[in-house]
Design an enzyme around this catalytic site. Structure first.
Site, PDB file in Angstrom:
ATOM      1  N   ASP A  31     -56.001   5.655  29.435  1.00 24.69           N
ATOM      2  CA  ASP A  31     -55.965   5.334  30.863  1.00 24.69           C
ATOM      3  C   ASP A  31     -54.658   4.599  31.145  1.00 24.69           C
ATOM      4  O   ASP A  31     -54.099   3.945  30.264  1.00 24.69           O
ATOM      5  CB  ASP A  31     -57.153   4.444  31.257  1.00 24.69           C
ATOM      6  CG  ASP A  31     -57.554   4.611  32.718  1.00 24.69           C
ATOM      7  OD1 ASP A  31     -58.642   5.155  32.975  1.00 24.69           O
ATOM      8  OD2 ASP A  31     -56.768   4.222  33.608  1.00 24.69           O
ATOM      9  N   ASN A  32     -54.162   4.720  32.372  1.00 24.65           N
ATOM     10  CA  ASN A  32     -52.947   3.977  32.763  1.00 24.65           C
ATOM     11  C   ASN A  32     -53.249   2.957  33.859  1.00 24.65           C
ATOM     12  O   ASN A  32     -52.324   2.437  34.479  1.00 24.65           O
ATOM     13  CB  ASN A  32     -51.835   4.934  33.219  1.00 24.65           C
ATOM     14  CG  ASN A  32     -52.205   5.663  34.495  1.00 24.65           C
ATOM     15  OD1 ASN A  32     -53.375   5.705  34.863  1.00 24.65           O
ATOM     16  ND2 ASN A  32     -51.226   6.241  35.170  1.00 24.65           N
ATOM     17  N   ARG A  35     -56.205   3.463  38.938  1.00 23.10           N
ATOM     18  CA  ARG A  35     -57.208   3.058  39.919  1.00 23.10           C
ATOM     19  C   ARG A  35     -57.177   1.551  40.143  1.00 23.10           C
ATOM     20  O   ARG A  35     -57.277   1.080  41.276  1.00 23.10           O
ATOM     21  CB  ARG A  35     -58.605   3.494  39.491  1.00 23.10           C
ATOM     22  CG  ARG A  35     -59.693   3.143  40.512  1.00 23.10           C
ATOM     23  CD  ARG A  35     -61.079   3.277  39.918  1.00 23.10           C
ATOM     24  NE  ARG A  35     -61.131   2.780  38.564  1.00 23.10           N
ATOM     25  CZ  ARG A  35     -61.241   1.510  38.231  1.00 23.10           C
ATOM     26  NH1 ARG A  35     -61.364   0.577  39.141  1.00 23.10           N
ATOM     27  NH2 ARG A  35     -61.249   1.156  36.957  1.00 23.10           N
ATOM     28  N   ASN A 118     -50.230  13.394  40.627  1.00 17.50           N
ATOM     29  CA  ASN A 118     -50.990  12.858  39.498  1.00 17.50           C
ATOM     30  C   ASN A 118     -52.059  13.857  39.074  1.00 17.50           C
ATOM     31  O   ASN A 118     -52.157  14.238  37.907  1.00 17.50           O
ATOM     32  CB  ASN A 118     -51.651  11.528  39.870  1.00 17.50           C
ATOM     33  CG  ASN A 118     -52.455  10.982  38.701  1.00 17.50           C
ATOM     34  OD1 ASN A 118     -51.912  10.465  37.748  1.00 17.50           O
ATOM     35  ND2 ASN A 118     -53.781  11.136  38.751  1.00 17.50           N
ATOM     36  N   THR A 144     -65.630  18.646  41.678  1.00 21.22           N
ATOM     37  CA  THR A 144     -66.492  18.008  42.667  1.00 21.22           C
ATOM     38  C   THR A 144     -67.190  19.067  43.509  1.00 21.22           C
ATOM     39  O   THR A 144     -66.599  20.114  43.808  1.00 21.22           O
ATOM     40  CB  THR A 144     -65.689  17.066  43.596  1.00 21.22           C
ATOM     41  OG1 THR A 144     -66.458  16.797  44.779  1.00 21.22           O
ATOM     42  CG2 THR A 144     -64.374  17.672  44.031  1.00 21.22           C
ATOM     43  N   SER A 179     -60.814  16.770  52.112  1.00 20.73           N
ATOM     44  CA  SER A 179     -59.746  15.764  52.013  1.00 20.73           C
ATOM     45  C   SER A 179     -58.693  16.306  51.061  1.00 20.73           C
ATOM     46  O   SER A 179     -58.946  17.271  50.327  1.00 20.73           O
ATOM     47  CB  SER A 179     -60.285  14.438  51.467  1.00 20.73           C
ATOM     48  OG  SER A 179     -60.437  14.513  50.050  1.00 20.73           O
ATOM     49  N   TYR A 181     -57.640  14.764  48.412  1.00 18.95           N
ATOM     50  CA  TYR A 181     -58.180  14.541  47.076  1.00 18.95           C
ATOM     51  C   TYR A 181     -59.064  15.712  46.651  1.00 18.95           C
ATOM     52  O   TYR A 181     -58.896  16.279  45.571  1.00 18.95           O
ATOM     53  CB  TYR A 181     -58.978  13.226  47.026  1.00 18.95           C
ATOM     54  CG  TYR A 181     -60.077  13.256  45.997  1.00 18.95           C
ATOM     55  CD1 TYR A 181     -59.771  13.244  44.641  1.00 18.95           C
ATOM     56  CD2 TYR A 181     -61.421  13.355  46.376  1.00 18.95           C
ATOM     57  CE1 TYR A 181     -60.779  13.323  43.685  1.00 18.95           C
ATOM     58  CE2 TYR A 181     -62.421  13.424  45.429  1.00 18.95           C
ATOM     59  CZ  TYR A 181     -62.105  13.417  44.083  1.00 18.95           C
ATOM     60  OH  TYR A 181     -63.089  13.515  43.153  1.00 18.95           O
ATOM     61  N   HIS A 182     -60.026  16.070  47.496  1.00 24.78           N
ATOM     62  CA  HIS A 182     -60.916  17.177  47.133  1.00 24.78           C
ATOM     63  C   HIS A 182     -60.127  18.482  46.979  1.00 24.78           C
ATOM     64  O   HIS A 182     -60.449  19.320  46.140  1.00 24.78           O
ATOM     65  CB  HIS A 182     -62.013  17.341  48.180  1.00 24.78           C
ATOM     66  CG  HIS A 182     -63.027  16.231  48.191  1.00 24.78           C
ATOM     67  ND1 HIS A 182     -62.915  15.138  49.026  1.00 24.78           N
ATOM     68  CD2 HIS A 182     -64.152  16.021  47.471  1.00 24.78           C
ATOM     69  CE1 HIS A 182     -63.941  14.317  48.818  1.00 24.78           C
ATOM     70  NE2 HIS A 182     -64.712  14.823  47.881  1.00 24.78           N
ATOM     71  N   LYS A 185     -58.666  19.093  43.648  1.00 24.00           N
ATOM     72  CA  LYS A 185     -59.617  19.625  42.656  1.00 24.00           C
ATOM     73  C   LYS A 185     -59.799  21.137  42.823  1.00 24.00           C
ATOM     74  O   LYS A 185     -60.060  21.845  41.843  1.00 24.00           O
ATOM     75  CB  LYS A 185     -60.942  18.879  42.758  1.00 24.00           C
ATOM     76  CG  LYS A 185     -60.778  17.377  42.404  1.00 24.00           C
ATOM     77  CD  LYS A 185     -61.900  16.840  41.556  1.00 24.00           C
ATOM     78  CE  LYS A 185     -61.481  15.560  40.861  1.00 24.00           C
ATOM     79  NZ  LYS A 185     -62.535  14.987  40.031  1.00 24.00           N
ATOM     80  N   VAL A 211     -72.042  10.060  42.425  1.00 25.54           N
ATOM     81  CA  VAL A 211     -72.838   9.420  41.377  1.00 25.54           C
ATOM     82  C   VAL A 211     -73.161   7.993  41.823  1.00 25.54           C
ATOM     83  O   VAL A 211     -72.353   7.339  42.462  1.00 25.54           O
ATOM     84  CB  VAL A 211     -72.041   9.369  40.054  1.00 25.54           C
ATOM     85  CG1 VAL A 211     -72.903   8.816  38.920  1.00 25.54           C
ATOM     86  CG2 VAL A 211     -71.518  10.742  39.701  1.00 25.54           C
ATOM     87  N   ASN A 240     -73.221   2.883  47.205  1.00 28.83           N
ATOM     88  CA  ASN A 240     -72.768   1.512  46.933  1.00 28.83           C
ATOM     89  C   ASN A 240     -72.523   0.734  48.221  1.00 28.83           C
ATOM     90  O   ASN A 240     -72.870  -0.443  48.324  1.00 28.83           O
ATOM     91  CB  ASN A 240     -71.456   1.531  46.138  1.00 28.83           C
ATOM     92  CG  ASN A 240     -71.656   1.976  44.704  1.00 28.83           C
ATOM     93  OD1 ASN A 240     -72.767   2.341  44.334  1.00 28.83           O
ATOM     94  ND2 ASN A 240     -70.602   1.957  43.928  1.00 28.83           N
ATOM     95  N   ARG A 326     -63.768  10.467  59.192  1.00 28.26           N
ATOM     96  CA  ARG A 326     -63.413  11.681  58.472  1.00 28.26           C
ATOM     97  C   ARG A 326     -63.577  12.901  59.370  1.00 28.26           C
ATOM     98  O   ARG A 326     -64.377  12.891  60.298  1.00 28.26           O
ATOM     99  CB  ARG A 326     -64.345  11.886  57.264  1.00 28.26           C
ATOM    100  CG  ARG A 326     -64.348  10.729  56.322  1.00 28.26           C
ATOM    101  CD  ARG A 326     -65.267  10.989  55.147  1.00 28.26           C
ATOM    102  NE  ARG A 326     -65.116   9.897  54.183  1.00 28.26           N
ATOM    103  CZ  ARG A 326     -65.233  10.026  52.865  1.00 28.26           C
ATOM    104  NH1 ARG A 326     -65.558  11.190  52.343  1.00 28.26           N
ATOM    105  NH2 ARG A 326     -65.045   9.004  52.070  1.00 28.26           N
TER     106      ARG A 326
END
Lengths: 382, 382
Positions: A31-32, A35, A118, A144, A179, A181-182, A185, A211, A240, A326
C-alpha cells in the site's frame, strides 16, 4: 497459497490479509497510503485511528503468530510492483489498490485525473507483472456493481447473449456508471478482458456492492486490528453515514427520493467471497465475473432499519431527505442476478437487527470523536 | 468557425487543417511530434520526408494565403492544452492526438503504457478543457471501427437496443478490440460517454475504418504539403504496404488467410466527414456515433486489386500469405451499418483502379527511398 494483496491498508485489504494468513496462506500486503493522504487532504479522517500498516502487521503477528509480509510503495510504479511480484511469486493477486471514492473523483480536474491514472495504471501494472513474472497467477480484481449502473433490463453476471437481426453472440454486459470512479472500473474491466483474451490471463472480476461491517474473526481479536471506518461524504458509504448520524443525533440524510436500490454485503461475506475466488480459480484465458452482494435495499429501507434499531437502543433517530448531490436515478428498475458466488459456496451473513445494533454500539463507544461537519455532501455533480 | 485540431501533424491532422482553412474557417493545429519520435525510435520513417509542422503552416500560408495557427506541445499536459483552448476559444475540437499504431502498442510494457496514458490523458484533458473553458464546444473524436471488433451480429452505428427477459433498454454497442491501441479507443468512448451524460458535453465519436490516399484539394498544391506516407509494419496500413511492395517488386504479404474484412475510405472522404460533423453538430448532452467508411474489402480483395492495377502499370506483382503476427479472426462475419454520414451528406470517393494507379505512380516516383526491411512484421501478438 501465496496471496499478494494490493491496497492492503484499505477497509477490505487489511481484513483480507489477516483472513488469508489465519487460514494458513502466505499473505503479503502493499500500500502507498493514498487513501490516508486523501482523507487528510479532504478532512475525511476515519472515526477511529488505525495504526500504520507495518504496525498492524506487527500487532497481528504478536497476537496470532501469523506473519504477513509488507511493503510500502506505489503499485502504479512498475519497478516497485514488478520487484514484489518477482520476489514473492504470488499464486493469487487480490487487487484493491484503487482510489475508491466516487465524490472525490467528481471534485475537480486534479482529483479526477489522479483517480483515472492511479486506477488504470495499477490495473495495467498488475496485468504486466503477471504476464512477465507469474503467468499462472490468478488476478482477483475488485470491480463494483456500479459498473452496470441502473439499466432497465435484468443485470446478468458479467456477460449477456445478444440476439440481433436473427444472429447472436455473447458480450460483456453493457456498463454505464454514475461517477468517474465507477467509470474507471468499467475501463479496468475492458483492459482486463483485452489481456485475458489476447494472452490467456486468469482473472476474476468481482462486481461488489457496498460493504458494511467492522467484524471478522481476526478484526475482533483486538481494537487495533479493526478496519478503517469512514462516515464522511468522501469515503463513508451510506450505511456508515446513517449509523453515525443516528448516534450523533442528527437526521439520517437520504439523497433525494431514496429509491436508489443497491446490493449490499457484510464484510465477513467479502472475505468469504475473496477466499472462494482464490481457492477455486478460473482457467487461463477466462475472465470470470461474479456479482458480489447478498441482499438488496433501497436507501429508504436502510434509513428505516437504522432508525428502528437505533430507537431500540434508546436513540432518537430522524430521517430527512436532502437535495441529491449526485446525478443518479432515484427510482429505477433493479434486478441483478447473483448466483455465481452462492454456487462457489458462499454462506451469507445478512444485515440483521443484531448486526446493525453491534455496529451502533461500536459507534456509540466512539461518539466523542464524531465530527458532524464531515457528513453532509461537500461535492455535487447533479 | 474556429476549429482546433489536436494531432495536427498527423496523416489526417494536417490535411484536415488545410481543408478547414481553405474553406474559410479559422484552423489551429497542435502536435508534440510523438508519431515522428516513435517512427524514428522504431526505424519506421515515412517514404517521403515531411517538413516540420511550423514549416508546413508557413508553406501553405505562402501558397494559399490561408493562415493556420500552430503550437507545439503535449495535449496530455493540461496546462498546455488549457491555455490553447482558453486563448483560441474553439467551436469545434478535432481530436486526433493519439498514439495510432496497433503493433507499437503490442511491442512491450513501455510502448503499451505510453499508448494507454497518452491516449486516455489527451481525451481526458480535451474533455476538461471544454468543461472548464468552452462548454459549448463540439468535440469530434476519432475513434475506430476496430472498437467493435468482429462480432457475429450486425454492427450498428454506436448504439443497440437490447431486449432481454421481456424488458428493453438502449446501450453502447458492445466493443472488444484486437490490440491495446484499439482498446484505448474503447476506453475513450466509455470516458466520453460518462462526461456527456453527466455534464452535457457535445461529442461526435467517429468509428473510422482504415484510410488510404495522398490526395486532397490542398495536398495536391505542392509536394511539401503532402500527408505522411508510412508503409512500415508499425504505422503503415495494409493498402500502403501493398502499394510499396508492388513497386519494390516484393510479394504483397497477406497475414494468414486474408479473409479479414474491414470498411475503408479515401482520405478525401475523411475530410468530408470531419467537415460534415463540424458544421452539423449534435445537441449538448448527445454522444453521436458515426461509422466512418465507404466500402468493405477483405485483405485478399485488396491484394488482388493492387496486383491487377500494378500489372496494368507494368509491375510484376506476387501475392504471398505469411503467418499472421496478430491475434484476429481471419474469416468472420462482418456487416456494419453506415448510414449516418451519408445522411449528413457524404459523397463517397471509391477505391477505383484510377485511384490506386495514382497512388502507385506516386510511390514509383519515390521508389529509390523504399527500405524493404521496414515492411515485414516485427511485432507479434498471436
Amino acid at each position: 497459497m501465496r496471496v499478494l494483496i494490493l491496497g492492503g491498508d484499505g477497509y477490505l485489504g487489511w481484513p483480507t490479509a489477516m483472513h488469508f494468513a489465519a487460514r494458513g496462506h502466505e499473505a503479503f500486503v502493499v500500500d502507498n497510503y493514498l487513501r490516508r493522504w486523501i482523507a487528510r487532504a479532504t478532512s475525511s479522517e476515519p472515526l477511529m485511528d488505525n495504526p500504520n500498516l507495518e504496525e498492524r502487521v506487527a500487532i497481528f503477528g504478536s497476537l496470532s503468530n501469523h506473519r504477513i509480509g509488507c511493503a510500502i510503495g506505489d503499485c502504479a510504479d512498475y519497478r516497485f510492483l514488478e520487484r514484489v511480484v518477482r520476489e514473492f511469486r504470488p499464486e493469487a493477486i487480490v487487487h484493491y489498490a484503487e482510489q475508491p471514492s466516487a465524490p472525490y473523483s467528481m471534485r475537480g480536474y486534479e482529483e479526477a485525473r489522479l483517480t483515472l491514472n492511479n486506477n488504470l495504471n495499477v490495473t495495467f501494472n498488475a496485468i504486466w507483472a503477471v504476464l512477465e513474472h507469474a503467468p499462472e497467477c490468478h488476478i482477483i480484481k475488485l470491480g463494483t456493481m456500479g459498473e452496470y449502473g441502473t439499466p432497465d433490463i435484468d443485470i446478468e453476471e458479467g456477460w449477456i447473449e445478444i440476439e440481433h437481426k436473427g444472429r447472436k453472440d455473447t458480450f460483456l454486459f453493457p456498463r454505464q456508471a454514475g461517477s468517474l470512479y465507477h467509470t474507471t472500473k468499467v475501463l479496468d474491466t475492458d483492459l482486463l478482458w483485452f489481456y485475458v483474451r489476447t494472452f490467456g490471463l486468469r482473472v476474476t472480476d468481482l462486481m461488489q456492492g457496498p460493504v458494511y461491517g467492522l467484524s471478522s474473526d481476526e478484526c475482533d481479536i483486538d481494537e487495533r486490528l479493526l478496519p478503517n471506518f469512514h462516515y464522511d461524504d468522501i469515503f463513508g458509504t451510506v450505511v456508515n453515514r446513517f449509523l453515525v448520524q443516528a448516534v450523533a443525533g442528527v437526521p439520517l440524510t437520504v439523497y433525494g427520493k431514496g429509491g436508489q436500490t443497491r446490493g449490499y454485503l457484510n464484510l465477513r461475506d467479502t472475505l468469504q467471497c475473496i477466499e472462494l475466488a482464490a481457492t477455486k480459480p478460473p482457467e487461463r484465458g477466462e475472465l470470470r465475473i461474479l456479482n458480489q452482494f447478498t441482499e438488496r435495499f433501497s436507501v429508504n429501507e436502510l434509513a428505516e432499519r437504522v432508525q428502528r434499531v437505533g430507537e431500540q437502543l434508546g436513540l432518537d433517530v430522524e430521517i430527512r431527505s436532502i437535495d441529491n448531490p449526485r446525478k443518479e436515478r432515484e427510482e429505477h428498475y433493479y434486478n441483478p442476478v447473483h448466483h455465481g458466488l452462492r454456487e462457489l459456496g458462499l454462506k451469507p451473513h445478512l444485515m440483521t437487527d443484531e448486526v446493525l445494533a453491534g455496529m451502533l454500539r461500536h459507534v456509540l463507544r466512539c461518539r466523542g470523536s464524531i465530527d458532524t461537519k464531515k457528513i453532509l455532501p461537500r461535492v455535487r455533480w447533479a
